[in-house]
Design a protein around this motif. Structure first.
Motif, PDB file in Angstrom:
ATOM      1  N   LEU A  73       2.797   3.757 -10.116  1.00 40.80           N
ATOM      2  CA  LEU A  73       3.412   4.533 -11.192  1.00 40.80           C
ATOM      3  C   LEU A  73       2.474   4.725 -12.372  1.00 40.80           C
ATOM      4  CD1 LEU A  73       7.062   3.111 -11.316  1.00 40.80           C
ATOM      5  CD2 LEU A  73       6.390   5.462 -10.753  1.00 40.80           C
ATOM      6  N   VAL A  74       1.606   3.762 -12.591  1.00 44.00           N
ATOM      7  CA  VAL A  74       0.768   3.814 -13.789  1.00 44.00           C
ATOM      8  C   VAL A  74      -0.665   4.242 -13.491  1.00 44.00           C
ATOM      9  CG1 VAL A  74       0.137   1.362 -13.677  1.00 44.00           C
ATOM     10  CG2 VAL A  74       0.148   2.521 -15.877  1.00 44.00           C
ATOM     11  N   VAL A 100       0.835  -1.202   0.000  1.00 48.71           N
ATOM     12  CA  VAL A 100       0.000   0.000   0.000  1.00 48.71           C
ATOM     13  C   VAL A 100       0.871   1.254   0.000  1.00 48.71           C
ATOM     14  CG1 VAL A 100      -1.741   1.292   1.278  1.00 48.71           C
ATOM     15  CG2 VAL A 100      -1.890  -1.198   1.150  1.00 48.71           C
ATOM     16  N   PHE A 101       1.925   1.255   0.818  1.00 51.07           N
ATOM     17  CA  PHE A 101       2.813   2.417   0.871  1.00 51.07           C
ATOM     18  C   PHE A 101       3.520   2.629  -0.471  1.00 51.07           C
ATOM     19  CE2 PHE A 101       3.207   1.892   5.705  1.00 51.07           C
ATOM     20  CZ  PHE A 101       2.203   2.826   5.920  1.00 51.07           C
ATOM     21  N   GLY A 102       3.944   1.546  -1.094  1.00 49.72           N
ATOM     22  CA  GLY A 102       4.573   1.664  -2.407  1.00 49.72           C
ATOM     23  C   GLY A 102       3.629   2.264  -3.430  1.00 49.72           C
ATOM     24  N   LEU A 103       2.369   1.822  -3.386  1.00 51.33           N
ATOM     25  CA  LEU A 103       1.364   2.333  -4.311  1.00 51.33           C
ATOM     26  C   LEU A 103       1.106   3.819  -4.072  1.00 51.33           C
ATOM     27  CD1 LEU A 103      -1.879   0.425  -5.222  1.00 51.33           C
ATOM     28  CD2 LEU A 103      -1.974   2.858  -4.734  1.00 51.33           C
ATOM     29  N   LEU A 104       0.896   4.209  -2.803  1.00 50.32           N
ATOM     30  CA  LEU A 104       0.610   5.612  -2.496  1.00 50.32           C
ATOM     31  C   LEU A 104       1.805   6.509  -2.824  1.00 50.32           C
ATOM     32  CD1 LEU A 104      -1.264   5.233   0.921  1.00 50.32           C
ATOM     33  CD2 LEU A 104      -2.258   5.752  -1.306  1.00 50.32           C
ATOM     34  N   LEU A 105       3.011   6.028  -2.508  1.00 49.65           N
ATOM     35  CA  LEU A 105       4.213   6.821  -2.752  1.00 49.65           C
ATOM     36  C   LEU A 105       4.411   7.083  -4.239  1.00 49.65           C
ATOM     37  CD1 LEU A 105       6.913   8.087  -1.774  1.00 49.65           C
ATOM     38  CD2 LEU A 105       7.930   5.806  -2.029  1.00 49.65           C
ATOM     39  N   SER A 106       4.386   6.036  -5.029  1.00 51.87           N
ATOM     40  CA  SER A 106       4.682   6.216  -6.453  1.00 51.87           C
ATOM     41  C   SER A 106       3.562   6.953  -7.181  1.00 51.87           C
ATOM     42  CB  SER A 106       4.944   4.860  -7.121  1.00 51.87           C
ATOM     43  OG  SER A 106       3.842   3.989  -6.962  1.00 51.87           O
ATOM     44  N   SER A 107       2.310   6.745  -6.771  1.00 50.06           N
ATOM     45  CA  SER A 107       1.219   7.469  -7.437  1.00 50.06           C
ATOM     46  C   SER A 107       1.293   8.956  -7.123  1.00 50.06           C
ATOM     47  CB  SER A 107      -0.139   6.905  -7.011  1.00 50.06           C
ATOM     48  OG  SER A 107      -0.368   7.106  -5.632  1.00 50.06           O
ATOM     49  N   VAL A 139       6.834   8.049 -19.664  1.00 42.91           N
ATOM     50  CA  VAL A 139       7.739   7.166 -18.937  1.00 42.91           C
ATOM     51  C   VAL A 139       7.009   6.396 -17.832  1.00 42.91           C
ATOM     52  CG1 VAL A 139       8.415   8.981 -17.298  1.00 42.91           C
ATOM     53  CG2 VAL A 139       9.959   7.062 -17.720  1.00 42.91           C
ATOM     54  N   PHE A 140       5.932   6.943 -17.289  1.00 44.81           N
ATOM     55  CA  PHE A 140       5.298   6.318 -16.128  1.00 44.81           C
ATOM     56  C   PHE A 140       4.483   5.072 -16.469  1.00 44.81           C
ATOM     57  CE2 PHE A 140       6.123  10.690 -14.728  1.00 44.81           C
ATOM     58  CZ  PHE A 140       6.922  10.395 -13.628  1.00 44.81           C
ATOM     59  N   PRO A 141       3.610   5.078 -17.494  1.00 38.94           N
ATOM     60  CA  PRO A 141       2.960   3.809 -17.827  1.00 38.94           C
ATOM     61  C   PRO A 141       3.935   2.743 -18.311  1.00 38.94           C
ATOM     62  CG  PRO A 141       2.366   5.532 -19.407  1.00 38.94           C
ATOM     63  CD  PRO A 141       3.064   6.199 -18.274  1.00 38.94           C
ATOM     64  N   ALA A 158       6.251  -2.215 -16.390  1.00 40.68           N
ATOM     65  CA  ALA A 158       7.469  -3.032 -16.271  1.00 40.68           C
ATOM     66  C   ALA A 158       7.711  -3.433 -14.816  1.00 40.68           C
ATOM     67  CB  ALA A 158       8.674  -2.259 -16.814  1.00 40.68           C
ATOM     68  N   VAL A 159       7.611  -2.471 -13.904  1.00 43.99           N
ATOM     69  CA  VAL A 159       7.842  -2.774 -12.484  1.00 43.99           C
ATOM     70  C   VAL A 159       6.749  -3.695 -11.950  1.00 43.99           C
ATOM     71  CG1 VAL A 159       8.031  -1.757 -10.174  1.00 43.99           C
ATOM     72  CG2 VAL A 159       9.109  -0.628 -12.119  1.00 43.99           C
TER      73      VAL A 159
END
Length: 689
Positions: free
Chosen positions: A393-394, A330-337, A352-354, A359-360
Motif C-alpha cells: 500500500l505504501v 508476496v501476493f499481498g504486496l503485489l496486489l496492494s501496490s 490515504v495509502f501511506p 498502519a497495516v
C-alpha cells in the motif's frame, strides 16, 4: 501500434520512430538486445530474493548464525553504493562496455559465492556480487533509452518492472528448489549459464551510439555515504552480540559514523553533482518520504530474511515449501501496490495509502509476533498476507509523492534519493533483525539448557551455529528449544512494530498536493528494487509520458486531439493527416498493406479529407493542400498541448529545453510509424497549393 488502436479501439499508441541519439537498428536486433538486457536485469533482481530460503541451509553448512544477516547486507550495501557510479560512468565512457564489465563482475562474484568455504568468504564474495548487481540494474534500464525512441520506452521499461514482480514470486521458490534438490551453492551457480548467454548476446548484437556526457563524479560523497551506512549496520549487527554496547569497538564505530556523516554533509554542500543533494531535505515531503521509505525497507527485507528461518527450523518445512509459504506475503504486496497505483492514477488522491499502509504494516508485524511452533498454516498465511498488503500500500505511492514534490531539475535525484533510503533501510533492517534474533536466541537457549544433560558436542553455541543439532536433542528437550527459536524470531517483529508505528505517525504529516499527471505512472523497478533507481530527470519524464501515451493510445486519443483542435473529423482522418504531414505524402493502398488499419477505415478517412479539400490526389498518392497543412498543424499543436498538460507546473515559461524536445519528439512519433514509411522518399514532401 496506433493503427491497431484505430481498428479495435484498445491497442497502444506506440510507434517505432527514431529519436535523437537512438541507434538505427533492425527491429529484430533491438528485440534480441532487449532480451539480453532483461536477462541481465533478471540476474540482479533474482539474487535479491532467491537467497532468503537458502539461508538456513547455508548457516547449517558454513556455521555462524550470528553473521547470517551479512549474507544479505553485504550485497545490499555494495549494490546501493555502486549504483550511482555505474550510471555516471556509463554516461561518460559508454554503456555497452560498462554493462559487460558489470555482468563479468557479477558472474565472478556468483562463482566465488558458490565455492565459499566459510561465512567470511561468502560475505566478501556477496559484496563483490553486489558491485556487479548494481551495474546490471542501472545500465540495463539506461541502455533501453539508447535503443528505442521516447514513444516506446514506457512499454519496454515496463518489462523490466515486470521482472521484479516475477522474481518476487519465483525467487523464494527457486531458492528452495535448488537448496533441497541440488545444493545451496546452485543458488549462485545458476547465474553462470544465464549470465554467459547475456554476455555473448550483448557482445554480438548490441550496437549503441557512443555519446560522451561529461560528469563531475562525486566519488568522495559516494564513499562517505557508503561508509556511514556501513558503520550504522556494523553497530546494529555487532552491538550486544559480538561486542557489548559499551565496548570501545562499538563506541568507536558510533563516533566514526558521526564524523563521517559530518564530512559527507560538508562534501555534498560543495559537490558539483552531489550523490544526494542536501537541498532535497528542505522539501518536507521528500524528508518524510525518505524516513518512511527507510522504515518500509527495514521491515520488508528484515522479514523476508528471517521468515524462511522460522518456517524451516521451527515449522520443519522443506526449503521448497518455505518458498511456497512466503507467497501470501508476496501476493499481498503485489496486489496492494498494483491496486493503490491504479487508484492514485485515476483519482489523484494518495495520502490515504501511506497512512493506511504503515498502519497495516504495523498490525502485520504484531500478528507475526503471535506466531509460534503450533501456529496453523492458515493463520501463518493470513498473517503473511496482511504484512505484505501493508508494504504494498505504501511502496508504490512513496515514489509518486516524491516525484510530485520536487522541481523538474531535481526529479531524477529525488527518485533515486527516495529509493536509496529504502535500500539503506533494508540493510539496516536485516542487521537489526539479526542482532535481536541472535541475542534473544542465545539468552533463551542458555535458560532452556541450563542444568540439562546434553549429548556430546551439543551446547548453546553449537545450536546457534547449526539448527540441525535440534534433531539430536532428547525428545523431552526438543520442544523447549524449538520454542526458544520460535520466540526469538517472532520477538524481532515485536521490536520492529514501534518503528513502523513511527512511520504511521509521520505519514499524517505528509501534505496532499495535487498530482501532476506525469507522475501517476509508477515503475516496478522503482517499487520493488532493493537498490536505488538511477535515471535523469529527462529519462524519468520520458518514461512516464511514454507509458501514459501508451495507456491513452486508443482510438479515443485521436478523437480528443481532433476536438481540441476544433474539428469534427473522423479519428482516422486526423491520423491520416498527421501521417501525411510527417512524411509529406501518403499512398492509401500501400498504407493498407503496411498497417493493421482495415481498408474501409482508410478509404473513409481518405474520402473525408479529399471531400473537405484537406488533401488532393497526385496519382495514387495523397498530399496536403494548403488548408490541409493548416489543419494538420493545428492537430499536431493540440497533441503538444495535451502532452504539456501532463507536465503540470514543470511546463512553465522557464522550462528546460530538453522538455521542449521531448514533447516535440513524442508529438511527431504519434503521427506515424517510420516502419511503415514509403520507400520512395524522393517523391518529396510536396504540398498542393
Amino acid at each position: 501500434m496506433a493503427e491497431d488502436a484505430l481498428r479495435n479501439g484498445d491497442g497502444t499508441g506506440g510507434v517505432d520512430t527514431g529519436g535523437e541519439g537512438v541507434a538505427a537498428q533492425p527491429s529484430g536486433s533491438v528485440l534480441v538486445s532487449i532480451g539480453a538486457l532483461l536477462l541481465g536485469m533478471l540476474l540482479a533482481a533474482l539474487d535479491q530474493t532467491i537467497v532468503s530460503t537458502a539461508l538456513p541451509t547455508i548457516v547449517s553448512d558454513l556455521g555462524g548464525l550470528e553473521h547470517l544477516s551479512w549474507v544479505v547486507t553485504a550485497y545490499l550495501l555494495a549494490s546501493t553504493a555502486a549504483t550511482p557510479l555505474w550510471g555516471k560512468l556509463g554516461d561518460q565512457y559508454g554503456r555497452k562496455k560498462l554493462f559487460q564489465t558489470a555482468i563479468a563482475i557479477f558472474l565472478v562474484g556468483s562463482a566465488l559465492c558458490g565455492a565459499a568455504q566459510d561465512m567470511g568468504q561468502l560475505i566478501a564474495f556477496r559484496a563483490l556480487q553486489g558491485l556487479g548487481g548494481g551495474g546490471l540494474m542501472v545500465l540495463s534500464m539506461a541502455i533501453v533509452g539508447d535503443l528505442v525512441p521516447p514513444r516506446e520506452r514506457g512499454r519496454y521499461q515496463g518489462l523490466f518492472g515486470a521482472v521484479f514482480g516475477a522474481t518476487s514470486v519465483l525467487g523464494p521458490l527457486l531458492g528452495g528448489l535448488f537448496t533441497q534438490h541440488l545444493s545451496w551453492r546452485w543458488v549462485f551457480y545458476v547465474n553462470l549459464p544465464v549470465g554467459v548467454v547475456a554476455l555473448a548476446v550483448i557482445a554480438a548484437v548490441l550496437h549503441i551510439p557512443r555519446r560522451a556526457a561529461r560528469h563531475v563524479i562525486d566519488y568522495l560523497g559516494t564513499f562517505l555515504i557508503a561508509a556511514v551506512a556501513t558503520c550504522l549496520v556494523l553497530v546494529a549487527s555487532l552491538g550486544g552480540t559480538t561486542w557489548g554496547w559499551g565496548s570501545p569497538q562499538i563506541i568507536g564505530l558510533i563516533v566514526l559514523g558521526v564524523v563521517l556523516a559530518g564530512a559527507f554533509v560538508s562534501v555534498e554542500r560543495r559537490a558539483a553533482e552531489p550523490v544526494l543533494p542536501l537541498k532535497l531535505f528542505r522539501v518536507r515531503t521528500f524528508t518524510l518520504s525518505a524516513v518512511i521509505s527507510f522504515v518500509i525497507g527495514f521491515a520488508m527485507f528484515g522479514a523476508m530474511t528471517y521468515l524462511p528461518t522460522f518456517l524451516q527450523v521451527v515449522r520443519g518445512v522443506s526449503p521448497t515449501m518455505s518458498g511456497v509459504h512466503m507467497l501470501p506475503m508476496v501476493f499481498g504486496l503485489l496486489l496492494s501496490s498494483t491496486v493503490s497505483g491504479q487508484i492514485v492514477s485515476r483519482t489523484g488522491r494518495w495520502k490515504v495509502f501511506p497512512v493506511a499502509g504503515t498502519a497495516v504494516t504495523t498490525i502485520g508485524l504484531l500478528l507475526l509476533h503471535q506466531l509460534d511452533e503450533h501456529s496453523s498454516t492458515a493463520a501463518t498465511s493470513a498473517y503473511f498476507f496482511v504484512f505484505g498488503l501493508g508494504l504494498g500500500l505504501v511502496m508504490q505511492v512513496l515514489v509518486l509523492i516524491v516525484q510530485n514534490a520536487v522541481a523538474y531539475e531535481d526529479l531524477g535525484v529525488a527518485t533515486s534519493g527516495a529509493t536509496f533510503f529504502r535500500s539503506i533501510g533494508a540493510s539496516f533492517g536485516v542487521a537489526v533483525f539479526g542482532t535481536v534474533f541472535a541475542s534473544r536466541l542465545g539468552d533463551k537457549l542458555a535458560g532452556v539448557l541450563a542444568g540439562r544433560p546434553l549429548p556430546a558436542g551439543v551446547n548453546v553455541d553449537s545450536l546457534k551455529a547449526d539448527p540441525r543439532g535440534i534433531a539430536g536433542l532428547p525428545p523431552t528437550l526438543r520442544p523447549a528449544v524449538l520454542h526458544a527459536y520460535a520466540s526469538s524470531i517472532t520477538d524481532v517483529f515485536l521490536y520492529a512494530a514501534p518503528v513502523a508505528a513511527v512511520a504511521f505517525v509521520l505519514a499524517w504529516f505528509l501534505r496532499e498536493d495535487r498530482l501532476r499527471a506525469s507522475v501517476t505512472a509508477p515503475d516496478g523497478t522503482e517499487t520493488f528494487a532493493s537498490n536505488p533507481v538511477q535515471r535523469s530527470s529527462y529519462d524519468e519524464v520520458c518514461r512516464a509520458l511514454s507509458l501514459l501515451g501508451s495507456r491513452n493510445g486508443r482510438r479515443e486519443i485521436y478523437e480528443r486531439i481532433t476536438a481540441r483542435a476544433g474539428y469534427d473529423l473522423l479519428p482516422a482522418a486526423s491520423w491520416l493527416l498527421l501521417r501525411t504531414r510527417k512524411h509529406g505524402w501518403t499512398e492509401p493502398a500501400v498504407l493498407t498493406e503496411r498497417s493493421a488499419v482495415p481498408l474501409h477505415v482508410i478509404i473513409e478517412a481518405a474520402r473525408q479529407v479529399e471531400e473537405r479539400g484537406l488533401a488532393a490526389r497526385r496519382g495514387p498518392d495523397l498530399v496536403l493542400t494548403e488548408r490541409g497543412a493548416e489543419v494538420a498543424e493545428r492537430l499536431a499543436a493540440a497533441r503538444r498541448e495535451s502532452l504539456a498538460e501532463l507536465l503540470g507546473d514543470w511546463w512553465g515559461p522557464d522550462r528546460p529545453t530538453d522538455l521542449n524536445r521531448l514533447v516535440e519528439e513524442l508529438t511527431g512519433e504519434l503521427c506515424g510509424s517510420d516502419a511503415e514509411r514509403p520507400h520512395a522518399a524522393a517523391r518529396g514532401a510536396a504540398v498542393v497549393r
